[in-house]
Design a protein around this motif. Structure first.
Motif, PDB file in Angstrom:
ATOM      1  N   MET A   1       0.811  -1.206   0.000  1.00 18.68           N
ATOM      2  CA  MET A   1       0.000   0.000   0.000  1.00 18.68           C
ATOM      3  C   MET A   1       0.848   1.261   0.000  1.00 18.68           C
ATOM      4  O   MET A   1       0.371   2.351  -0.240  1.00 18.68           O
ATOM      5  N   ASP A   2       2.129   1.061   0.298  1.00 17.70           N
ATOM      6  CA  ASP A   2       2.995   2.227   0.375  1.00 17.70           C
ATOM      7  C   ASP A   2       3.030   3.001  -0.931  1.00 17.70           C
ATOM      8  O   ASP A   2       3.068   4.220  -0.942  1.00 17.70           O
ATOM      9  N   GLY A   3       2.988   2.260  -2.005  1.00 14.23           N
ATOM     10  CA  GLY A   3       3.066   2.883  -3.321  1.00 14.23           C
ATOM     11  C   GLY A   3       1.959   3.891  -3.561  1.00 14.23           C
ATOM     12  O   GLY A   3       2.120   4.863  -4.276  1.00 14.23           O
ATOM     13  N   CYS A   4       0.815   3.664  -2.942  1.00 16.85           N
ATOM     14  CA  CYS A   4      -0.336   4.530  -3.161  1.00 16.85           C
ATOM     15  C   CYS A   4      -0.143   5.911  -2.557  1.00 16.85           C
ATOM     16  O   CYS A   4      -0.791   6.867  -2.948  1.00 16.85           O
ATOM     17  N   ASP A  37      -8.054 -10.975   7.081  1.00 16.07           N
ATOM     18  CA  ASP A  37      -6.912 -10.180   6.637  1.00 16.07           C
ATOM     19  C   ASP A  37      -7.222  -9.481   5.315  1.00 16.07           C
ATOM     20  O   ASP A  37      -7.001  -8.279   5.161  1.00 16.07           O
ATOM     21  N   LEU A  38      -7.755 -10.265   4.415  1.00 15.83           N
ATOM     22  CA  LEU A  38      -8.036  -9.726   3.084  1.00 15.83           C
ATOM     23  C   LEU A  38      -9.091  -8.629   3.176  1.00 15.83           C
ATOM     24  O   LEU A  38      -8.992  -7.573   2.546  1.00 15.83           O
ATOM     25  N   ARG A  39     -10.096  -8.902   4.009  1.00 18.23           N
ATOM     26  CA  ARG A  39     -11.164  -7.916   4.158  1.00 18.23           C
ATOM     27  C   ARG A  39     -10.594  -6.593   4.688  1.00 18.23           C
ATOM     28  O   ARG A  39     -10.951  -5.513   4.240  1.00 18.23           O
ATOM     29  N   LYS A  40      -9.670  -6.722   5.611  1.00 18.76           N
ATOM     30  CA  LYS A  40      -9.084  -5.512   6.181  1.00 18.76           C
ATOM     31  C   LYS A  40      -8.322  -4.724   5.106  1.00 18.76           C
ATOM     32  O   LYS A  40      -8.437  -3.510   5.014  1.00 18.76           O
ATOM     33  N   ILE A  41      -7.610  -5.454   4.286  1.00 16.46           N
ATOM     34  CA  ILE A  41      -6.864  -4.784   3.212  1.00 16.46           C
ATOM     35  C   ILE A  41      -7.814  -4.038   2.290  1.00 16.46           C
ATOM     36  O   ILE A  41      -7.598  -2.876   1.934  1.00 16.46           O
ATOM     37  N   LEU A  42      -8.925  -4.705   1.960  1.00 17.17           N
ATOM     38  CA  LEU A  42      -9.896  -4.077   1.053  1.00 17.17           C
ATOM     39  C   LEU A  42     -10.510  -2.839   1.697  1.00 17.17           C
ATOM     40  O   LEU A  42     -10.704  -1.812   1.040  1.00 17.17           O
ATOM     41  N   ILE A  43     -10.796  -2.939   2.986  1.00 16.18           N
ATOM     42  CA  ILE A  43     -11.379  -1.789   3.674  1.00 16.18           C
ATOM     43  C   ILE A  43     -10.400  -0.617   3.661  1.00 16.18           C
ATOM     44  O   ILE A  43     -10.760   0.523   3.364  1.00 16.18           O
ATOM     45  N   ASP A  44      -9.143  -0.950   3.954  1.00 17.83           N
ATOM     46  CA  ASP A  44      -8.110   0.096   3.924  1.00 17.83           C
ATOM     47  C   ASP A  44      -8.031   0.752   2.554  1.00 17.83           C
ATOM     48  O   ASP A  44      -7.985   1.978   2.420  1.00 17.83           O
ATOM     49  N   GLU A 105     -16.457   4.104  10.695  1.00 12.17           N
ATOM     50  CA  GLU A 105     -16.318   5.281   9.831  1.00 12.17           C
ATOM     51  C   GLU A 105     -15.122   6.124  10.277  1.00 12.17           C
ATOM     52  O   GLU A 105     -14.275   6.510   9.473  1.00 12.17           O
ATOM     53  N   THR A 106     -15.044   6.364  11.600  1.00 12.17           N
ATOM     54  CA  THR A 106     -13.938   7.157  12.124  1.00 12.17           C
ATOM     55  C   THR A 106     -12.605   6.489  11.785  1.00 12.17           C
ATOM     56  O   THR A 106     -11.655   7.154  11.361  1.00 12.17           O
ATOM     57  N   GLY A 107     -12.590   5.172  11.990  1.00 13.48           N
ATOM     58  CA  GLY A 107     -11.359   4.443  11.686  1.00 13.48           C
ATOM     59  C   GLY A 107     -10.959   4.589  10.234  1.00 13.48           C
ATOM     60  O   GLY A 107      -9.788   4.808   9.915  1.00 13.48           O
ATOM     61  N   LYS A 108     -11.947   4.498   9.355  1.00 13.25           N
ATOM     62  CA  LYS A 108     -11.656   4.635   7.923  1.00 13.25           C
ATOM     63  C   LYS A 108     -11.109   6.016   7.614  1.00 13.25           C
ATOM     64  O   LYS A 108     -10.160   6.164   6.835  1.00 13.25           O
ATOM     65  N   LEU A 109     -11.747   7.006   8.242  1.00 10.50           N
ATOM     66  CA  LEU A 109     -11.289   8.379   7.991  1.00 10.50           C
ATOM     67  C   LEU A 109      -9.860   8.565   8.480  1.00 10.50           C
ATOM     68  O   LEU A 109      -9.032   9.164   7.803  1.00 10.50           O
ATOM     69  N   VAL A 110      -9.581   8.011   9.657  1.00 10.21           N
ATOM     70  CA  VAL A 110      -8.218   8.132  10.183  1.00 10.21           C
ATOM     71  C   VAL A 110      -7.234   7.478   9.223  1.00 10.21           C
ATOM     72  O   VAL A 110      -6.219   8.077   8.844  1.00 10.21           O
ATOM     73  N   ASP A 111      -7.556   6.257   8.808  1.00 12.79           N
ATOM     74  CA  ASP A 111      -6.668   5.545   7.887  1.00 12.79           C
ATOM     75  C   ASP A 111      -6.474   6.324   6.602  1.00 12.79           C
ATOM     76  O   ASP A 111      -5.364   6.444   6.085  1.00 12.79           O
ATOM     77  N   GLY A 112      -7.607   6.826   6.083  1.00 13.95           N
ATOM     78  CA  GLY A 112      -7.545   7.544   4.820  1.00 13.95           C
ATOM     79  C   GLY A 112      -6.707   8.802   4.942  1.00 13.95           C
ATOM     80  O   GLY A 112      -5.818   9.059   4.120  1.00 13.95           O
TER      81      GLY A 112
END
Lengths: 644, 383
Positions: A1-4, A37-44, A105-112
């Protein structure tokens, strides 16, 4: 994901690519059966892509505003509960799922937001910090909710219906043999659970309805990297619950010093309780705990087994320490059966333990179990030896009154009657043990008919124990001055020995040959008794000149008197002797009767001429009846016998 | 000290005993063995005493230092037992004054087993602290760092402090055990899980006290005098003293049930050469204990002390932290966090092996007792 992270797209083409990628990710995310694991990657990836999109939009200022709006909304939902005294999961499923959604939602925003380079935009940085603040608050709250759910829905199960406790009576070795009773022990009540009967017996330690709730909390906490907090909370509650259950079972922590100083009755009941608790704790409680950990934390690698180990370790060590203390205590004979119970329990739990603690971190516990098993085995062997020593060294200063069955004999036979239940274990433990050279048994020749049971190590040791017992009984018989009583004593005791063997599973281990040999032995003693007692008495009745028809009156008188005196003497002495077994008593009376009464009748018949004389003190019937009073264990006298 | 040292020492005793058993000069050989043994003891304890007070890995009272101490203990125990029992006529062991000294030794051994178990429980508490510190470290290492992370770190650190300052007194254990779970409302559960290590499994037994055990172990522990000082009572005394000493260090270093009033004086005879370093270690720990005892603390374990100091300082930081924070302060904190992370790492590496070593010491004591009992039984005059 670093590349992104490197670039934010600046032109139209990229925007399309991002949109297309976003679409694919969303579609993939909708698939069921994804690994966590995969689901988490997709969510990220999803949140990351939406962030890129909003960032592109933010050229016009709309994107960040959108993010902020989303955060505001989540914050409102999260903050609302900070002042509410109710617990969220108590308030209803809708509340709980709303809350989780907001946290998600908050977690997603933080990650994003984190995925973007934060230095560029002050506003963006501010939003990120606010989001992280909210997330921390929510995580802290989730931790509390988790503890609350675990405690509130934790279920204690009653152990009673699982196993009934062993209620076998103790057989204690003490010089006085106070505890020896000869009642039949109900074999069924003693060990009514077999080793594999319990099987898989898993209960819900936490109500099944709330498992999905706990799982959802675990998921969101682990996604936000709050896994360690989740684990500590889970461990703390479950550990304490296990401890409470432990004391609920009535098991308490004891120091080794306490155990070593404990009186036997108390120790025995604690050993009993240990055996029982150990089974329930390992087979039921820990198996269920393991299941709970796996249900909640499955798919997170070694986390589940880590938590399980932390929850159970202290209690397991506590149980192990009691076992160690028992194994190192003095090896008294009465400990043997309890030790074997503990040994067998542990042995049959080893497989469960090895499964429960299969991970590397749990090898410590595994090892401790194996060590304890070995120690208990050694201790059981030592107790077995102590038993043998106690039998051969049990000494008496005075003869045992009445010549009946000696308490030592009862003690030993009632004790070894239990051994067949432990046959496999004893065979395993005794395999390399040889009974002392001095006690070598002259083994009956079983020849080709020898069954497996008569030639197993336990059978060998059993026979060696009874041979110790026999030689001790011989020693005890020497204390009687009266030779006849010596024989009565040995007859009684060997008869008892044989009866005990024949009447129980022991017969399979001793074999027919042994039984035959010992039957002959007590019969020999019966004959010896008759010879020792009655030969001299009957000798008065003997006809010196078988050819002539009768003896002189004076001889008759003399013989008659001699017989009466001798018979009365025997009567007086031997009524106080005892043959506890009614059949044996009867047999001996009959054979005595045959010998004495027949001789007396013949004697009187041959001298009919003199029978009116007063010198005939006893009639034949009288003698016959008197013989029935022998061996009843209470001394009587024949003085006024004429009345009979 | 290496394994070969020991095996050669044991070999020496064995060969010697075989050669000169029941010959003249036996006694001189024994004295020589004993002197060699004492010399080795002296060297080993000198090495332990010379550990630096503040070094990242090998510090005095650090986990690795305690592991070394236990290694020394296991070696001494083996050698001492060899001197006492190897190739020896059992009758010698059951003669006065040994018929009194050996049972006293075995009483101490039993008490030491319980202390080992208490220390095993104590290591669990230390591991719990490690886990909490790790949470704090991971929060404080977060980039970007904000108030949310500061609060997260603080929460973990406060839990850490309260776990560390666990009151080892019995009363508090019972209070916790009796406390029922009853919080439908949130007010009751704000800090509930901090104290969970004061639970039942932490106890060796009800009313058990580590300090009382040490006190009881020192009773009748006196160095043999006169002619006894060079024959069998000497190794019995040495073994007793080392057991008491090592257990005393364990209790001082690792949290244990009820340590208040832990004796700070062990009857170490300072007039004998080999006890110099032992006495040195004893004085050093004793002083440290006196300084800390009043405060109520998690023990003198180097890593725990370090953790306590860093934890307190970091709590202060998280208390007053406001985004974005001063650069200087943040750098200072970063250094502390790195240090705390290092402490956690050392705990992560060392605690499990330490716990296993304590368990090994326990098993050794069990075996040791059995061996002595066997010899006593053999040598017991036939009644």
């Amino acid at each position: 994901m670093d590349g992104c992270q490197s670039g934010v797209p600046t032109y139209e083409g990229d925007l399309h690519v991002v949109a297309a990628a976003h679409h694919i990710v969303k579609a993939l995310g909708a698939t069921k059966n994804l690994s966590d694991d995969l689901r988490k990657i997709l969510i990220d990836l999803d949140s990351h892509l939406s962030m890129i999109t909003s960032n592109i939009d933010s050229k016009g200022g709309r994107g960040l505003v959108d993010v902020e709006e989303r955060l505001d909304q989540a914050e409102r939902k999260i903050m609302r509960w900070e002042t509410d005294p109710m617990m969220i999961w108590d308030s209803g499923p809708k509340e709980a799922s709303d809350y989780l959604e907001a946290v998600d939602e908050t977690g997603k925003l933080v990650d994003g937001l984190r995925g973007l380079s934060v230095h560029e935009n002050r506003k963006q940085k501010e939003i990120l910090h606010r989001a992280m603040n909210i997330l921390q608050m929510a995580m802290s709250r989730l931790e509390e909710e988790l503890i609350h759910i675990l405690v509130r829905h934790g279920q204690q199960f009653e152990p009673k219906h699982m196993y009934s406790r062993s209620i076998r009576k103790d057989i204690v070795y003490d010089e006085s043999f106070i505890s020896v009773e000869d009642e039949p022990i109900k074999e069924t009540s003693s060990r009514n659970y077999s080793n594999d009967e319990s099987g898989e017996c898993i209960v819900d330690l936490v109500h099944a309805d709330v498992i999905p709730d706990i799982k959802s909390i675990a998921k969101v906490m682990f996604t936000s990297n709050y896994g360690p907090e989740f684990c500590e909370a889970l461990i703390s509650v479950q550990k304490e619950a296990l401890e409470q259950y432990f004391s609920f079972l009535g098991t308490e922590n004891l120091s080794i010093e306490d155990v070593l100083k404990m009186e036997w009755t108390c120790l025995s009941s604690k050993m009993n309780k240990w055996t029982w608790s150990m089974k329930i704790i390992v087979r039921v409680y820990l198996a269920s705990e393991k299941q709970l950990c796996d249900q909640v934390l499955g798919g997170l690698g070694s986390v589940s087994s880590y938590c399980f180990l932390e929850i159970s370790k202290a209690t397991i060590l506590c149980l192990l320490n009691f076992g160690e203390a028992v194994a190192m205590g003095p090896h008294r004979p009465e400990k043997l059966l309890r030790l074997l119970d503990m040994y067998e329990t542990l042995a049959c739990l080893l497989r469960d333990i090895d499964t429960l603690f299969s991970e590397e971190a749990g090898s410590f516990i595994q090892l401790q179990f194996h060590e304890l098993l070995e120690r208990l085995g050694e201790s059981a062997i030592a107790a077995f030896e102590a038993f043998r020593v106690a039998i051969s060294s049990n000494g008496s200063l005075y003869p045992f009154a009445g010549g009946g069955v000696h308490p030592l004999n009862k003690y030993v036979m009632n004790y070894i009657r239990m051994f067949p239940e432990y046959c496999n274990t004893l065979n395993l433990l005794l395999k390399n043990q040889h009974p002392g050279v001095a006690d070598q048994v002259t083994e009956p020749d079983y020849g080709l008919d020898a069954s497996l049971l008569t030639s197993c190590p336990m059978a060998y040791h059993l026979r060696s124990i009874t041979s110790c017992l026999e030689s001790n009984l011989h020693k005890k018989s020497q204390l009687y001055k009266d030779e006849a009583l010596q024989h009565i004593f040995l007859m009684n005791n060997i008869h008892y020995l044989v009866q005990k063997v024949k009447g129980s599973e022991l017969r399979l281990f001793f074999g027919d040959e042994w039984i035959r040999k010992h039957n002959a032995m007590f019969q020999q003693h019966a004959m010896n008794y008759e010879r020792a007692t009655w030969s001299s008495v009957v000798s008065f009745l003997k006809d010196d000149n078988p050819g002539s028809s009768s003896m002189s009156k004076s001889t008759f008188k003399e013989r008659c008197k001699g017989f009466s005196v001798a018979f009365e003497e025997v009567y007086k002495t031997q009524t106080s002797w005892s043959i506890p077994d009614p059949e044996l008593r009867e047999d001996l009376r009959i054979s005595t009767s045959l010998k004495v009464v027949l001789a007396y009748r013949t004697f009187l018949g041959r001298n009919l001429a003199y029978t009116d004389d007063k010198c005939v003190k006893h009639t034949v019937e009288h003698v016959e009846n008197s013989l029935l009073d022998l061996f009843e264990g209470s001394s009587r006298s024949l003085r006024n016998s004429r009345r009979w | 000290m290496t394994g070969t040292d020991q095996s050669s020492f044991l070999g020496r005793i064995s060969i010697r005993r075989n050669q000169v058993n029941a010959m003249e000069g036996y006694h001189e050989q024994e004295i020589e063995d004993l002197e060699l043994f004492q010399k080795q003891l002296s060297d080993r304890f000198a090495e332990l005493l010379s550990a630096p007070d503040d070094a990242p890995t090998e510090a005095f009272l650090s986990i690795s230092w305690i592991r070394k101490l236990l290694d020394v203990f296991l070696c001494c125990e083996t050698e001492c037992k060899a001197i006492l029992l190897m190739e020896r006529d059992a009758a010698q062991i059951s003669k006065p004054p040994l018929d009194r000294l050996i049972p006293e030794l075995l009483e101490r051994v039993v008490k030491a087993m319980d202390i080992c178990n208490a220390a095993t429980n104590g290591v669990e508490l230390v591991r719990h602290c490690q886990k909490l510190a790790e949470i704090a470290v991971s929060a404080l290492e977060q980039k970007p760092f904000g108030e949310g992370q500061a609060r997260r770190a603080k929460k973990a650190l406060v839990s850490l402090m309260s776990a560390m300052h666990v009151d080892d007194k019995e009363s508090s254990v019972q209070k916790t055990a009796e406390r029922s779970w009853s919080f439908g409302r949130r007010s009751g559960n704000k800090d509930r899980h901090h104290g969970h290590y004061r639970s039942l499994s932490w106890q060796v037994a009800k009313h058990w006290s580590a300090s009382k055990q040490i006190h009881a172990m020192t009773m009748n522990l006196a160095a043999p005098r006169g002619p006894e000082a060079s024959c069998l009572p000497a190794p019995v005394y040495i073994l007793s003293l080392i057991i008491v000493f090592v257990m005393w260090v364990l209790i001082a270093a690792i949290p244990c049930q009820e340590r208040s009033g832990l004796t700070t004086h062990l009857p170490i005879n300072k007039h004998v050469n080999w006890t110099h370093s032992l006495a040195g270690i004893h004085d050093k720990i004793g002083e440290e204990w006196k300084k800390k005892e009043k405060k109520g603390m998690a023990g003198l374990l180097y890593e725990m002390q370090k953790m306590e100091k860093l934890g307190q300082s970091l709590i202060e930081f998280t208390d007053s932290y406001q985004f974005p924070g001063e650069k200087e302060k943040l750098d200072e904190v970063a250094a502390q966090v790195a240090e705390l992370a290092e402490v956690c790492r050392r705990m992560d590496e060392g605690l499990v092996p330490l716990q296993m070593l304590i368990r090994e010491a326990f098993h050794r004591l069990v075996r040791n007792r059995t061996e002595f009992l066997d010899v006593l039984e053999q040598g017991a005059p036939v009644v």
